[in-house]
Every structure is written in C-alpha cells, then in structure tokens.
Scaffold this motif. Structure first.
Motif, PDB file in Angstrom:
ATOM      1  N   PHE A  28       0.827  -1.204   0.000  1.00 37.12           N
ATOM      2  CA  PHE A  28       0.000   0.000   0.000  1.00 37.12           C
ATOM      3  C   PHE A  28       0.861   1.255   0.000  1.00 37.12           C
ATOM      4  CE2 PHE A  28      -3.773  -2.247   2.251  1.00 37.12           C
ATOM      5  CZ  PHE A  28      -4.010  -2.958   1.090  1.00 37.12           C
ATOM      6  N   VAL A  29       1.810   1.292   0.927  1.00 35.13           N
ATOM      7  CA  VAL A  29       2.667   2.475   1.050  1.00 35.13           C
ATOM      8  C   VAL A  29       3.560   2.613  -0.174  1.00 35.13           C
ATOM      9  CG1 VAL A  29       4.503   3.551   2.401  1.00 35.13           C
ATOM     10  CG2 VAL A  29       2.608   2.418   3.571  1.00 35.13           C
ATOM     11  N   GLY A  30       4.094   1.473  -0.652  1.00 35.89           N
ATOM     12  CA  GLY A  30       5.000   1.518  -1.795  1.00 35.89           C
ATOM     13  C   GLY A  30       4.355   2.045  -3.052  1.00 35.89           C
ATOM     14  N   SER A  31       3.070   1.710  -3.271  1.00 35.10           N
ATOM     15  CA  SER A  31       2.384   2.181  -4.479  1.00 35.10           C
ATOM     16  C   SER A  31       2.197   3.691  -4.470  1.00 35.10           C
ATOM     17  CB  SER A  31       1.031   1.480  -4.613  1.00 35.10           C
ATOM     18  OG  SER A  31       0.195   1.772  -3.503  1.00 35.10           O
ATOM     19  N   PHE A  32       2.078   4.284  -3.279  1.00 37.30           N
ATOM     20  CA  PHE A  32       1.924   5.737  -3.184  1.00 37.30           C
ATOM     21  C   PHE A  32       3.269   6.453  -3.055  1.00 37.30           C
ATOM     22  CE2 PHE A  32      -2.297   4.328  -1.737  1.00 37.30           C
ATOM     23  CZ  PHE A  32      -3.098   5.125  -2.539  1.00 37.30           C
ATOM     24  N   ALA A  33       4.285   5.718  -2.624  1.00 37.02           N
ATOM     25  CA  ALA A  33       5.592   6.336  -2.393  1.00 37.02           C
ATOM     26  C   ALA A  33       6.504   6.258  -3.603  1.00 37.02           C
ATOM     27  CB  ALA A  33       6.266   5.672  -1.193  1.00 37.02           C
ATOM     28  N   GLY A  34       6.012   5.747  -4.723  1.00 36.59           N
ATOM     29  CA  GLY A  34       6.810   5.699  -5.933  1.00 36.59           C
ATOM     30  C   GLY A  34       7.738   4.511  -6.034  1.00 36.59           C
ATOM     31  N   LEU A  35       7.393   3.405  -5.364  1.00 42.10           N
ATOM     32  CA  LEU A  35       8.182   2.189  -5.483  1.00 42.10           C
ATOM     33  C   LEU A  35       8.129   1.712  -6.937  1.00 42.10           C
ATOM     34  CD1 LEU A  35       9.662   0.474  -3.274  1.00 42.10           C
ATOM     35  CD2 LEU A  35       7.723  -1.084  -3.368  1.00 42.10           C
ATOM     36  N   PRO A  36       9.232   1.183  -7.477  1.00 40.94           N
ATOM     37  CA  PRO A  36       9.212   0.701  -8.876  1.00 40.94           C
ATOM     38  C   PRO A  36       8.053  -0.252  -9.128  1.00 40.94           C
ATOM     39  CG  PRO A  36      11.452   0.673  -8.027  1.00 40.94           C
ATOM     40  CD  PRO A  36      10.557   1.034  -6.863  1.00 40.94           C
ATOM     41  N   PHE A  37       7.463  -0.141 -10.321  1.00 37.05           N
ATOM     42  CA  PHE A  37       6.260  -0.890 -10.640  1.00 37.05           C
ATOM     43  C   PHE A  37       6.478  -2.392 -10.530  1.00 37.05           C
ATOM     44  CE2 PHE A  37       3.232  -2.737 -13.771  1.00 37.05           C
ATOM     45  CZ  PHE A  37       2.066  -2.342 -13.148  1.00 37.05           C
ATOM     46  N   GLN A  38       7.653  -2.877 -10.927  1.00 34.69           N
ATOM     47  CA  GLN A  38       7.924  -4.310 -10.835  1.00 34.69           C
ATOM     48  C   GLN A  38       7.936  -4.770  -9.381  1.00 34.69           C
ATOM     49  OE1 GLN A  38       7.929  -6.455 -13.329  1.00 34.69           O
ATOM     50  NE2 GLN A  38       7.504  -4.720 -14.689  1.00 34.69           N
ATOM     51  N   ALA A  39       8.445  -3.923  -8.481  1.00 34.11           N
ATOM     52  CA  ALA A  39       8.432  -4.265  -7.057  1.00 34.11           C
ATOM     53  C   ALA A  39       7.006  -4.286  -6.517  1.00 34.11           C
ATOM     54  CB  ALA A  39       9.281  -3.262  -6.267  1.00 34.11           C
ATOM     55  N   VAL A  40       6.190  -3.338  -6.967  1.00 35.46           N
ATOM     56  CA  VAL A  40       4.783  -3.308  -6.543  1.00 35.46           C
ATOM     57  C   VAL A  40       4.066  -4.562  -7.040  1.00 35.46           C
ATOM     58  CG1 VAL A  40       2.599  -2.075  -6.782  1.00 35.46           C
ATOM     59  CG2 VAL A  40       4.710  -0.792  -6.446  1.00 35.46           C
ATOM     60  N   ARG A  41       4.387  -5.008  -8.243  1.00 31.10           N
ATOM     61  CA  ARG A  41       3.765  -6.230  -8.780  1.00 31.10           C
ATOM     62  C   ARG A  41       4.097  -7.435  -7.902  1.00 31.10           C
ATOM     63  NH1 ARG A  41       4.558  -7.278 -15.044  1.00 31.10           N
ATOM     64  NH2 ARG A  41       3.085  -8.903 -14.445  1.00 31.10           N
ATOM     65  N   VAL A  42       5.355  -7.545  -7.484  1.00 25.39           N
ATOM     66  CA  VAL A  42       5.766  -8.675  -6.654  1.00 25.39           C
ATOM     67  C   VAL A  42       5.062  -8.626  -5.298  1.00 25.39           C
ATOM     68  CG1 VAL A  42       7.719  -9.707  -5.434  1.00 25.39           C
ATOM     69  CG2 VAL A  42       7.986  -8.938  -7.806  1.00 25.39           C
ATOM     70  N   LEU A  43       4.959  -7.435  -4.715  1.00 24.73           N
ATOM     71  CA  LEU A  43       4.357  -7.288  -3.397  1.00 24.73           C
ATOM     72  C   LEU A  43       2.843  -7.445  -3.426  1.00 24.73           C
ATOM     73  CD1 LEU A  43       6.410  -4.228  -2.102  1.00 24.73           C
ATOM     74  CD2 LEU A  43       6.524  -6.556  -1.183  1.00 24.73           C
ATOM     75  N   SER A  44       2.217  -7.073  -4.542  1.00 29.70           N
ATOM     76  CA  SER A  44       0.758  -6.993  -4.585  1.00 29.70           C
ATOM     77  C   SER A  44       0.092  -8.353  -4.442  1.00 29.70           C
ATOM     78  CB  SER A  44       0.304  -6.327  -5.889  1.00 29.70           C
ATOM     79  OG  SER A  44       0.669  -4.962  -5.904  1.00 29.70           O
ATOM     80  N   TRP A  45       0.685  -9.396  -5.028  1.00 29.17           N
ATOM     81  CA  TRP A  45       0.049 -10.708  -4.945  1.00 29.17           C
ATOM     82  C   TRP A  45      -0.148 -11.176  -3.511  1.00 29.17           C
ATOM     83  CZ3 TRP A  45      -2.676 -13.604  -8.126  1.00 29.17           C
ATOM     84  CH2 TRP A  45      -2.614 -13.326  -9.496  1.00 29.17           C
ATOM     85  N   PRO A  46       0.920 -11.308  -2.708  1.00 26.77           N
ATOM     86  CA  PRO A  46       0.684 -11.740  -1.319  1.00 26.77           C
ATOM     87  C   PRO A  46      -0.081 -10.713  -0.506  1.00 26.77           C
ATOM     88  CG  PRO A  46       2.988 -11.118  -1.638  1.00 26.77           C
ATOM     89  CD  PRO A  46       2.361 -11.140  -2.991  1.00 26.77           C
ATOM     90  N   ALA A  47       0.114  -9.427  -0.787  1.00 26.13           N
ATOM     91  CA  ALA A  47      -0.553  -8.386  -0.009  1.00 26.13           C
ATOM     92  C   ALA A  47      -2.066  -8.445  -0.169  1.00 26.13           C
ATOM     93  CB  ALA A  47      -0.028  -7.012  -0.429  1.00 26.13           C
ATOM     94  N   TYR A  48      -2.539  -8.474  -1.418  1.00 19.78           N
ATOM     95  CA  TYR A  48      -3.975  -8.416  -1.646  1.00 19.78           C
ATOM     96  C   TYR A  48      -4.661  -9.757  -1.385  1.00 19.78           C
ATOM     97  CZ  TYR A  48      -3.528  -3.701  -3.463  1.00 19.78           C
ATOM     98  OH  TYR A  48      -3.288  -2.362  -3.578  1.00 19.78           O
ATOM     99  N   LEU A  49      -3.946 -10.860  -1.611  1.00 17.83           N
ATOM    100  CA  LEU A  49      -4.529 -12.147  -1.237  1.00 17.83           C
ATOM    101  C   LEU A  49      -4.675 -12.247   0.279  1.00 17.83           C
ATOM    102  CD1 LEU A  49      -2.785 -14.619  -3.704  1.00 17.83           C
ATOM    103  CD2 LEU A  49      -5.194 -13.920  -3.693  1.00 17.83           C
TER     104      LEU A  49
END
Length: 430
Positions: free
Chosen positions: A57-78
């Motif tokens: 959540f924080v990374g998507s708003f803080a400008g984390l690289p999109f590929q990193a957000v993709r990796v984090l999003s799967w476990p985060a949202y599940l």
C-alpha cells in the motif's frame, strides 16, 4: 487534507491491528501450546501477511518501482481477502463456541458418571477347594497409591483448546477454499451475461442491436497483458454491434501498463468501441489515458454524443473528474438532440442516474460497483449506489450496472462473479 490523514491513518492502523490481533488470538494462540512450533509458525504468518499488505500500500503511493509493486501486490492483496474471511469465520465461530463447549462438558460428565461393569468372577472348579485369596498388601508394603485423576482446570483447558482447534481448522479451510475459488474465478476471465432491454422509442430496424458492456477491467500490478487478451477474445467472440468500455480500465500509468493495454487495439465491433473515464483513470492520470486509448482505436466520449443510425450514444466523464476540473456535463452531451430518438448514456458510476433522469435518457450503462466483489461488501456498495448490479428502472430511464470484468485490490470475487454483459436492445414498435 493533511489534518484528515493525521487523524484517519492512526485510527485505521489501530483498527487493523486490533482485528489482526483478534484473528491471531483465536486462530493461533488459543489452538497451540506456548513455545510450540505451531504457535511460532502461526505468529510468523500473522506478522508477514500484514507486513506485505502495508508495504504494498505504502509503496504504491511512495513511488516504489512498478515491478516491485507487482511482486508485493500478490501476497498483499490475497492476504486482505484471506484475513476478511478468517475474521468472518471466527465471528461465526463465537456463536458456536459456547454451544460446543457445553456439549463437551456434558459428554465428559456422562462418561464420568457411567458405572463400570465389574469383571465376572471365574466359576469354581468342581470337587476342588477354592483357592484362598492372598492377603491385601498393607500401605506400609506399597506406600500410598498416587492420585492419577486429571485436575479440573487441566481438563477445562484441554476442552477449550480442542474447541478452538475445531473452530479454527474449519474457519481456515473454509476461508482458504473461498479465496482460492474466488481468485480462480477472476483469473480465468469474465463470463458472458446477456440482458434484453426493451426501449419504447427504438425503431424496429434496431431491434436486437447488441452492445458489449465492458467495465472495471483494472489492468495493473496483478491483472496484466494475459488478462487483457482474455477480455478481448471474450468480447470479440460475441460479435457485438458496439463495444462500450465504461471506465476503470487501468490502475497505473501509461508507461507502466502500455504492454498490458495493447491487446485492446484488437477489439472489433461493427459500430466501433467507445470509452468513458472512471474514477481510477483520474487516479492514474486521466489526460494521458484518454489520449492513449484513442491511439489504441477506442473512441472517447468526453461529455459528447454520436448519432448512430437508430439511436444517440452519449458519454460523460466520471464524477471524480469534478475535482480535476474535468467533471461530467450531460447537458453539453445532449444539447440539440432530437428528443424523439432513443438515447443511450455511458456513465461509469450508477449515482449519475439522477442526471440521466433529468435529461430524459432512455438507458444508462454503468459499472463501478463490482457487484460488491467480496461478500458481504455488496451491502456496503448498496449504501453508496442506487443499483449494485443488474437492470432497474428509474421513472422512464433504465439503468444497467455491470459487475465488471476484473477486480480491484484482491484478485478475488465472492458472490459477485465477473462479467461482460451483452445488452440487447429490443424495440416495442410493431
């Protein structure tokens, strides 16, 4: 705005922490012994899941690289979806817990009070003197016999742990199964839903005209190019007369999602593909996206109208655009039109129906709600929208709301399967 964040964010974190603590307590602490491997692993899961969630959540708003957000999003949202159904299951378990505990106590009491049947003595052998029984040993010879009974407190703790394990196991299996099936339903792609809408002013020549309504695809960190290709293939297989993309196509910038949206250029319909913005386009950069979708061959309806052979098709910007000086203007879209002709309006949010009624629109096509996406969130969506899903009438105006093709946040749907709707217009004229 800053003051609101200062007040709301700590409150939200406190609520999330409290809910996670409750689920951990019931699912891990109450079912395992202190220091056991099960408790250590369970606690690790309940620390890792929220950590992924907050980082994504924080990374998507803080400008984390999109590929990193993709990796984090799967476990985060599940984890978000799983935690929701673990919470629901455990709350249901609270009603079952006292009943189950009481039944176990009564069962134990009945077992303790049931008299034991003494063993039968052997029959004496005929014509033989009975063997005298040996004298009983004295306490001096053997000492005091130890009391082998389990203390009542230990029995109660064992009973409570067994109850917690039974409820916890059932909850975990049900939650994992629900999230797994709901995720499979999203990833396999939307199914076709067909709805017939009779319109009084529609000429007989347009009877059977088919509009493919595509809403809330939400291409982004989780749903990418492969999902986009499935949507396009599903739509084209129906051979619609017209395609209406009614907003929330993306969650990300053009540079991040250029490859993901590229298959949309293959959408095919006899009268073309039309697009209106949703609230997520304004989050992702509406100006860039409205330019890019036109490069893909979609026709933008930004408070505009096109006159087709048998009816007028209008489209308005999403109501979120009001905060970007780019809000909806139905009056401009409907200006100088012949009121005797049928009008079909594309508007992302169902709440725009009030404006549609004022301007005598015959049919409004919307999305936005996802049908609630995760039960019981459909009840929350119902408080904010006049219609959550399906076809309803408001005066002389009809409103159809699609549940959407994709998913936002968790790639999971429960009780609200994704769809692409083929709206077939029907003439009442003979």
């Amino acid at each position: 705005m800053t003051l609101v964040l200062i007040l709301v964010v700590p409150l939200l974190l406190a609520v999330l922490t409290g809910l996670h603590w409750y689920v951990w307590r019931r699912l891990v602490r109450d079912t395992t012994k202190p220091g056991s491997r099960g408790r250590r692993w369970g606690t690790a899961v309940f620390l890792t899941g929220p950590a992924f969630m907050l980082t994504a959540f924080v990374g998507s708003f803080a400008g984390l690289p999109f590929q990193a957000v993709r990796v984090l999003s799967w476990p985060a949202y599940l984890w978000v979806a799983l935690a929701l159904y673990l919470l629901i299951g455990l709350l249901v378990g609270e009603a079952i817990r006292p009943v189950l505990t009481r039944w176990l106590r009564r069962r134990a009491a009945r077992t303790a009070t049931t008299p034991q049947t003494p063993a039968a003595e052997p029959a004496p052998v005929p014509d033989q003197a009975p063997t005298p029984a040996p004298p009983a040993p004295s306490p001096v010879d053997i000492g005091e016999a130890p009391d082998t009974r389990v203390p009542d407190t230990a029995l109660e703790l064992s009973r409570r742990r067994f109850t917690a394990q039974l409820i916890g196991t059932a909850t975990a299996v049900a939650a994992a199964g629900t999230v797994g099936y709901g995720t499979y339903g999203v990833l396999r792609g939307p199914r076709i839903k067909r709805v017939t809408v009779p319109l009084a002013k529609l000429p007989r020549s347009a009877h059977g005209f088919r509009i493919a309504v595509v809403s809330d695809v939400h291409l982004g960190p989780i749903l990418g190019r492969g999902f986009s290709e499935r949507v396009v293939a599903t739509v084209n297989a129906t051979q619609p007369d017209l395609i209406a993309v009614v907003g929330d196509l993306v969650d990300g910038s053009v540079s991040e999602l250029r490859s993901a949206v590229e298959p949309l250029s293959n959408l095919r319909a006899r009268h073309g593909t039309f697009f209106v913005t949703g609230n997520h386009e304004y989050i992702s950069g509406a100006e860039q996206w409205t330019e890019h979708v036109q490069e893909l061959g979609l026709k933008l309806l930004a408070n505009q109208r096109v006159e087709l052979a048998s009816f007028d098709l209008a489209g308005v910007n999403d109501v979120t655009g009001e905060s970007h000086d780019d809000g909806p203007d139905l009056a401009a879209a409907m200006a100088d039109r012949d009121p005797a002709r049928t009008s079909v309006l594309l508007a992302h949010q169902p709440v725009f129906i009030d404006e549609a009624v004022k301007h005598n629109v015959d049919l409004q096509l919307s999305g936005h709600t996802h049908g609630g996406q995760l039960w019981p969130m459909n009840y929350v969506a119902g408080m904010a929208n006049p219609t959550v899903a399906g076809l309803e009438r408001y005066g002389d105006t009809q409103l159809y709301v699609s549940r959407g093709a994709g998913a936002w946040g968790p790639p999971t749907r429960v009780g609200a399967p994704s769809d692409i709707t083929i709206v077939q217009l029907a003439s009442r004229q003979t």
